[in-house]
Design an enzyme around this catalytic site. Structure first.
Site: not given
Ligand code: F6R
Length: 609
Positions: A2, A27, A74, A100-101, A481, A485, A488, A504, A604
């Site tokens: 949020c 957010r 969110w 937020n929270g 990674e 990517k 997501e 395996h 995010k």
């Molecule tokens: C993927 C992504 C998430 C963050 C994860 C941790 O692209 O952005 O997997 O890496 O939510 O976020 P931080 O680094 O802010 O703790």
């Protein structure tokens, strides 16, 4: 999760709140709303959906006022509906709250409030705050918020307006981000600086368990007992342009292209003229650095992939044993920690609640915690015993790109720093690796030139549903990674797997139509990865090989496509190898017309467990 924004001053508050919220949609973006106090009292407008829906609602039913709060949500408690959108009001509509929270004890508080006759109009945890403030109508708004903060458990950043104090916003923070922007005759608050950066560069990070009282001309901060606390204001160095798209079609693409600059900025001032590594902000006693006998690295998501690389780097260069943990699992395995343990918490946002919980757990066992964050004054930065910052600038795209490559660079440098301080590597070796790290902005710049090749390659895959990303050793985190990517942002199944482990079990999934991307930049294991890729080809997979420039001939017989990245020594090539996989995910997603900056179901900053 949020985003919250608040404004008090001479302008129409909507002119600040709406663009501020648009800048915070990363957010959370399942509903949005604003509350304004104007000549007609308190007006609340909210809608399910994105900011565009709120803007249409405000166009059809204009509201006015020069003091207001706004929220983009969110969902955690209650579905993403208009009724559950913030702001939330008390029974008689004189209080409006954004949050937020999570209020963890909301169910018990709600029961108590229902028993005393309060009527609820949403399913959210947040609404209890509005009613708790209503119960304290005899107190000033700030006193009421202080009392409520003592009652509410969990992570909260809240902002509240009340009609009997129409000149002020009262806000409070515990666990979720809250920043104040101080202007001339006007003041702002937000979850994140870009929301007000257009108006002021003077920011105040609010600490946990603090209550802020903000009018157009004043900002006062107290603890929960009402004692004034010092205000540390600082000037933000980056400007709003840095937080906007700068000519690219998406934030993600812009942020991919910003990586050379982000790495340069991150390295600035960290290496002295003689090649020695210096972390001026790292307030860590050399005695502790020498005393450590074990390292733990905790993180989530992409940051966890940086942790995977850190394990290789620190073990290889310092010979200290390193354990890595997904932060949300760390506490539950009862890790063996003591005052000789160093715990590195990695979080670009510095607000990921699982990572914060993991480092707090480690501190309680006596460990020393170093935080690696991109956000200055984030909760991680403040809670850790010492902090290192990446300097990527704001990352707006939900998918981490430049914050990941700068994490990789910082962790490599930190691994070498530990080796330097502990005398684990001879200075010549450290010096050579440091010199190669300083070349990374240029090598990444060259890796960016691969975009056209990758866009072309991905046109074949518009219907492909299954991808595997394989690697060994330092190439394994790159594979992980690459898969994350793609999952997501393109919503396709993508597995990151150790190349040698496929036989395996998962090899049974390989057939014609499955794309298998093999990352083979690490010369120690390249030959073995190649034989694993032959196994994938034999089962019908379409083979893509990511190798260092100069190694193309070695993989020509197995690969349907070859991606050649600039070479860099040892583990450093990982940074170059990540870039084409970012493009790969990006182009598969955009070919499917998906919103790469705001992938579904994601946010995010993840401030819930
Ligand atoms: C993927 C992504 C998430 C963050 C994860 C941790 O692209 O952005 O997997 O890496 O939510 O976020 P931080 O680094 O802010 O703790």
């Amino acid at each position: 999760m949020c985003g919250i924004v608040g404004y008090v001053g001479p302008r129409p508050a909507l002119d600040v709140l709406v663009p501020g919220l648009e800048g915070l949609e990363y957010r959370g973006y399942d509903s949005a709303g604003v509350a304004l106090i104007g000549s007609d009292g308190l007006a609340v407008t909210k809608t399910a959906g994105r900011m565009a829906d709120l803007v249409s609602a405000l166009e059809s039913q204009p509201v006015q006022g020069s003091i207001g709060i706004g929220h983009t949500r969110w969902a955690t408690h209650g579905a993403p509906t208009t009724g559950n959108a913030h702001p939330h009001r008390d029974c008689d509509g004189s209080v409006a709250v954004i949050h937020n929270g999570i209020v963890e004890n909301w169910a018990a508080l709600r029961q108590q409030l229902l028993a005393t006759g309060h009527e609820f109009s949403s399913e959210t945890d947040t609404e209890v705050i509005a009613h708790l403030i209503e119960e304290r109508a005899g107190l000033s708004l700030a006193d009421a918020v202080r009392e409520v903060m003592k009652l509410a458990e969990g992570a909260l950043a809240i902002a509240v307006v009340r009609t009997d104090e129409p000149d002020r916003i009262v806000a409070a923070r515990r666990g979720s981000p809250l920043v104040i922007g101080r202007g001339q005759g006007e003041n702002f608050l937000a979850s994140d600086i870009p929301a007000f950066l257009k108006h002021t560069k003077n920011a105040i990070a609010v600490d946990d368990d603090r209550v802020v009282e903000m009018t157009a001309d004043s900002v006062a901060i107290t603890d929960l007992d009402g004692n004034p606390t010092p205000i540390a204001e600082r000037e933000i160095e980056w400007d709003l342009e840095a937080a906007e798209k700068g000519g690219y079609s998406t934030f993600m693409l812009k942020e991919i292209y910003e990586q050379p600059t982000a790495i340069t900025d991150t390295l600035r001032g960290r290496i002295d003229g003689t090649g020695r590594i210096e972390f001026s902000e790292l307030d860590l006693d050399t005695k502790i650095v020498r005393m450590i006998d074990k390292v733990f690295v905790v993180a989530c998501g992409t940051s966890y992939h940086a942790a995977m690389m850190a394990k290789y780097a620190i073990e290889r260069w310092t010979r200290l044993p390193v354990e890595i943990d997904i932060a949300s699992e760390f506490r539950y395995r009862d890790p063996v920690l003591d005052d000789r343990s160093l715990v590195i918490g990695i979080s670009q946002s510095g607000e990921t609640i699982d990572t914060l919980a993991a480092i707090r757990y480690a501190q309680a066992q006596g460990a020393t915690v170093v935080g690696l964050s991109n956000v200055v004054d984030s909760a991680l930065a403040r809670d850790a015993d010492a902090v290192i910052y990446t300097r990527s600038g704001p990352e707006i795209g939900v998918a981490a790109t430049k914050t990941f490559t700068t994490q990789l660079v910082m962790l490599q440098l930190f691994g070498l720093y530990l080796a330097q301080q502990r005398g684990a590597l001879d200075p010549g070796t450290v010096g050579n690796l440091v010199a190669a790290i300083q070349e990374l902005p240029q090598t990444v710049e060259r890796a960016l030139k691969l975009e056209d090749q990758i866009r072309e390659m991905t046109t074949e895959w518009s219907e492909t549903r299954d991808f595997f990303f394989l690697g060994r050793a330092g190439d394994f985190p790159v594979a992980m990674e690459g898969a994350l990517k793609l999952k997501e942002i393109a919503y396709v199944r993508a597995e990151g797997y150790p190349a040698g482990e496929m036989k395996h079990g998962p090899i049974s999934l390989i057939e014609k139509g499955v794309v298998v991307i093999g990352v083979a930049t690490d010369s120690h294991v390249r030959a073995k990865t190649l034989s694993n890729m032959e196994e994938m080809k034999a089962r019908g997979g379409t083979i893509v090989m990511v190798v260092e420039e100069g190694d193309e001939d070695d993989v020509a017989s197995v690969a349907d496509h070859i991606i050649a990245v600039p070479d860099s020594p040892d583990l450093l090539c990982i940074v170059n190898a990540v870039v084409p996989l970012q493009f790969l995910a990006y182009h598969v997603a955009t070919a499917r017309s998906l919103d790469v900056d705001k992938p579904r179901n994601l946010a995010k900053t993840v401030t819930v467990e």
